[in-house]
Structures are given as structure tokens and as C-alpha cells.
Design an enzyme around this catalytic site. Sequence first.
Site, PDB file in Angstrom:
ATOM      1  N   CYS A   1       0.823  -1.215   0.000  1.00 31.83           N
ATOM      2  CA  CYS A   1       0.000   0.000   0.000  1.00 31.83           C
ATOM      3  C   CYS A   1       0.854   1.262   0.000  1.00 31.83           C
ATOM      4  CB  CYS A   1      -0.957  -0.021   1.183  1.00 31.83           C
ATOM      5  SG  CYS A   1      -0.191  -0.414   2.769  1.00 31.83           S
ATOM      6  N   TYR A   2       1.818   1.357   0.911  1.00 31.54           N
ATOM      7  CA  TYR A   2       2.729   2.497   0.878  1.00 31.54           C
ATOM      8  C   TYR A   2       3.419   2.583  -0.483  1.00 31.54           C
ATOM      9  CZ  TYR A   2       2.809   3.503   5.958  1.00 31.54           C
ATOM     10  OH  TYR A   2       2.507   3.879   7.245  1.00 31.54           O
TER      11      TYR A   2
END
Length: 346
Positions: A150-151
Site C-alpha cells: 500500500c505504501y
Amino acid sequence: MKISIVGATGYTGAELLRILASHPAAEIQYITSESQPGTAIADIYPHLTRFYTQKLTNLASLEKIAADSDVIFIGLPHGHAMEVGRKATAINANIKIIDLGADYRFKNHDTYEQWYKVPHTHRNANAVYGLTELNRSQIREAAIVGNPGCYTTASILALAPLVKNKLVDLTTIIVDAKSGVSGAGRGLNLGSHFTEVFESVKAYNVGGHRHTPEIEEVLGRLAGEDIILSFTPHLIPMARGILSTCYANLKAGVTAEQVDAAYVSLYGKEYFIRLLGRGGCPATKNTRGSNFCDLGWHIDKRTGRVVAIAAIDNLVKGAAGQAIQNMNVLFNIDERTGLDYAPVYP
């Protein structure tokens, strides 16, 4: 498409089921859990009531799962997905694997082993990094897709136009990213308890977060050279969302118009990338529950830096939504299928 989800009881598994419930081409075959086999998924996640009546099974039935499925989503901790992928592809040569963990994200398996501290046991896999907007043609031909973190999704999408077009000094990249608490998973953890995170923001894993080498490897391939960058994640008191603010020094002579053109050239026709333009300030609330990534960028003339900002929902574009987008590409259907809905607001 006959779909099975291995590891369906985490937040990502639940989000896959939520989105797939309205996907017109999806038929759920099996959902698994090693900790709660025999339990109805709606008993664990009541919001799925009336959408699913299935009970969880376990991986003792992997041979049947692989034989009866067109695609398997894997939502297991790192070190476990590669064994499921290796066995499933041996059972069914036509099956597609989409891993939402880290096992298939790295081209350099030595880097994976260095950061994740487990041996990679499926090195000969035909795996493609599943950042759809950058690798669509390779994903279409893949057997296994390593769904990005996600990051990583937010940070790479923010920086890719600058790196690909060689507009910035690659030694000056800094990523400052903030995530909602769901990114820590559903397991009990003191650091994600309400009283620990409410009215507080904290940095963690400074200089050592496992998404760092993933960002570096993908951006390095775009740049054609190795990249080392600074990445600092922060935990913020909300359930969903990632805001990634990325800094880099512009090369001498690079204009604001060149920066604008780089973003429009790479993403202008991408449905799930919403360009807010120069001066735009993405907000996580505007992407909540959706597969959109909102991008804005700023030119700081005083310092000679460009500041690129991306906002996504960590459980959708940062996990389950992007995985479904990749599935659509794998099966040559419109990649918006099942994902073409507005964010939840407010």
C-alpha cells in the site's frame, strides 16, 4: 471466473469479498482460514451477510481448490504465499495467482531474503509486479502477479513520472507517508489499540521499513539505475487511507511545464489515476473505499524541489482493489469491472 481466496479473514480478504460481491464475472469457489475453518464468513464479518453463505475451509484442500479455480488470491503473511503458489501452479497449469503479500513482488530474490529473513522457494515463477498502470502489458501475460504494497503503490505512482523522465536528482528522493491503522492488519497488537493511536501520530520502522526496497527496485527499473531513498512511514488515527508526500531536487533547467507534461503523459488516460494538477493537494477522504489514486504536485522554487503527493485507500488501491484490477487485466476484461464506483464520502 471461478475465484478462491486463501487467507480470507484479514482486512484484505474481507475487502476482496466486499468488492467481488458486485463483480459481474466473479464466482467465489473457496475461502480459507487456518484459524477458523468451518466458520461462516458472515459470522466473522457481519457486513457480508446476504452476500455470502460460504464457510471457511483450510489448505488441506489445496489440491481441490487449485483444480476448481481460475484464479487464487493469496492473503497470507510473507513466506507462505510462495508455497501455495508453487503447489497450485503444479496442480493446475492454467491457474492465475495474485499474491497480496510480498513473496512475488521482487525481481531480486536476494533482496527479498535480506529484508524478509526467509528463503525464497519459488524463484522460477513467472511473476510480474502488479502495479497495473506501469506494468499492464506484462500482467496480461503473467501466471503470477505480486500485488504491490500500500505504501509502495502511493509512493511509486507519485514519483514514477519524475523518475522515468529523468527530471529529478535520484540521490535526493525522500518519501514521507502516513497510513491508517487497518494497514497493521486485524491481529491484536498493542501499537494499534484505540488508546495508543487516538489523538496521536507516530513514525515507525524509520530507515528499515520493508516497503523501502520495493519502492527502490521499481523506481530503479524505471530510471535504469539503482536508487537509494529515504522512506519514513507514520501511523495516524484513522481506519483507512494513505497519504504519501514525496520530495526530490529538480535537475538544473527543469521547468514546471515539463513536470506537468510528465504526469499527463504517463497518467492522462489512466482511469484510476485522478490528476489534481500542479498545486493540487490530495486528501485520503476523497479516495475512501475506492480504487482511485489522487495525485498532485508542487514546485518549490525557493528550494528547487518538486513535492509530489498521492492519496489512496490502503485496502482498495493499496491492496484488494488493485488485485481485482489486475485480475481483470489477466482475463482480458475491462479493468474497471467491479471497481467503477465513487468513493464513500464524508
